[in-house]
Write an enzyme that holds these catalytic residues in place. Sequence first.
Site, PDB file in Angstrom:
ATOM      1  N   ASP A  16      -5.257  11.130  31.727  1.00 39.72           N
ATOM      2  CA  ASP A  16      -6.332  10.280  32.245  1.00 39.72           C
ATOM      3  C   ASP A  16      -5.863   8.831  32.368  1.00 39.72           C
ATOM      4  OD1 ASP A  16      -7.957  12.478  32.237  1.00 39.72           O
ATOM      5  OD2 ASP A  16      -9.095  11.908  30.452  1.00 39.72           O
ATOM      6  N   GLY A 254     -19.383  15.840  28.283  1.00 38.82           N
ATOM      7  CA  GLY A 254     -19.665  17.262  28.549  1.00 38.82           C
ATOM      8  C   GLY A 254     -18.656  18.147  27.837  1.00 38.82           C
ATOM      9  N   ASP A 255     -17.408  17.706  27.807  1.00 44.36           N
ATOM     10  CA  ASP A 255     -16.354  18.497  27.132  1.00 44.36           C
ATOM     11  C   ASP A 255     -16.597  18.516  25.619  1.00 44.36           C
ATOM     12  OD1 ASP A 255     -15.196  18.726  29.628  1.00 44.36           O
ATOM     13  OD2 ASP A 255     -13.979  16.929  29.350  1.00 44.36           O
ATOM     14  N   SER A 285     -19.461  10.897  21.184  1.00 44.65           N
ATOM     15  CA  SER A 285     -18.203  10.714  21.923  1.00 44.65           C
ATOM     16  C   SER A 285     -18.311   9.585  22.942  1.00 44.65           C
ATOM     17  CB  SER A 285     -17.801  12.011  22.635  1.00 44.65           C
ATOM     18  OG  SER A 285     -18.558  12.179  23.822  1.00 44.65           O
ATOM     19  N   GLY A 290     -12.376   6.539  26.296  1.00 42.50           N
ATOM     20  CA  GLY A 290     -11.499   7.688  26.529  1.00 42.50           C
ATOM     21  C   GLY A 290     -12.194   9.007  26.229  1.00 42.50           C
TER      22      GLY A 290
HETATM   23  O1  RIB Z   1     -14.466  15.690  31.702  1.00 39.06           O
HETATM   24  C1  RIB Z   1     -13.588  14.613  31.645  1.00 39.06           C
HETATM   25  C2  RIB Z   1     -12.261  15.017  32.191  1.00 39.06           C
HETATM   26  O2  RIB Z   1     -12.397  15.310  33.569  1.00 39.06           O
HETATM   27  C3  RIB Z   1     -11.205  13.960  32.124  1.00 39.06           C
HETATM   28  O3  RIB Z   1     -10.468  14.021  30.922  1.00 39.06           O
HETATM   29  C4  RIB Z   1     -10.370  14.211  33.358  1.00 39.06           C
HETATM   30  O4  RIB Z   1      -9.063  14.585  33.102  1.00 39.06           O
HETATM   31  C5  RIB Z   1     -11.124  15.272  34.147  1.00 39.06           C
HETATM   32  O5  RIB Z   1     -10.589  16.517  33.958  1.00 39.06           O
END
Ligand code: RIB
Length: 318
Positions: A16, A254-255, A285, A290
């Site tokens: 990123d 979301g991750d 988060s 980041g």
């Molecule tokens: O969801 C965030 C992610 O989306 C970032 O880390 C970027 O790499 C994209 O995949």
Amino acid sequence: MAKRPRIAVVGSANIDLTTFTDQFPKPGETIFGQKFDLGFGGKGANQAVAARLCGADVFMVARVGSDLFGPAMIENFKKLGIDASQVKQVPGLSSGVAPIFVDPHGQNRILVVKGANDAVKPADVDAAANMLKTTDCIVLQFEIPLETVYYTVAFARKHGIRCILNPAPGQPVEMRALAELDYLVPNESEAESITGIRVRSVEDAKKSAEKLLAGGIRRVIITLGANGSLLAGRDLKEHLPAFPVKAVDSTGAGDAFIGSFAVFLAEGLPEREAVRRANLYAGLSTTGVGTQKSFYDRERFDAEWAAQSKTNSVSVST
Ligand code: RIB
């Protein structure tokens, strides 16, 4: 002590490149941004890291490029204790990268160049099959070829392994390939890409979830940013509010939600509780810059949960 959850992620890994800016250049124009951050990202990798920091044993299936980013990404997995034996460099391809722009409200715009992520093939899932079969849950996203996603969903179904799919970035989907999926977890715009229904409110999210459930998916969770999330199944629709936080960068929230949710569920928590905790984990988060580096470890998260969970017990169900 309860058994440690075992989570597999078949997905992407990116680098990123995040620029913080209060304005965006017009065509032909050069302007100054305020700050820059370089970090490990990619939706798959982020979800794997969130699951690992929440205390799971994590197994990653991914492909990285034959550039200087590739070995660094593999090293990052190893350093965090993630099994990277099925993360391989692909000759002749660049690593996945994501130029990201974050505005003063913490809102992001992301451009993903998939590179080696496009080389994750069904054969790689077969090569990882023995390990995948030992896991409690397989987590997938849309930054690898859809062919591989559908193949892995079918693999999980065949072997009775829980499967969570985050359809991000949003794109049209072959709904038949997702029938009987355990959990589909889109955000508002990803839900819209699949259903065509604009999601601007909890009521819109309910309509969107109805349409997704009609395709045979067992549970749909639509993440709604500062509005929390909607948990929906044929027998329920429940809006679970977010926890108040001071967001500086929402990238990867979301991750964080998905990686932590997979762990809470595998630990045996009722899904409503797992969603509430994931809401908090995702919210926290956003308080750091980041993606992976803004994720809380389990100890810090549990302390926040103990302090905040009593203040956020409201939910609305139909
Ligand atoms: O969801 C965030 C992610 O989306 C970032 O880390 C970027 O790499 C994209 O995949």
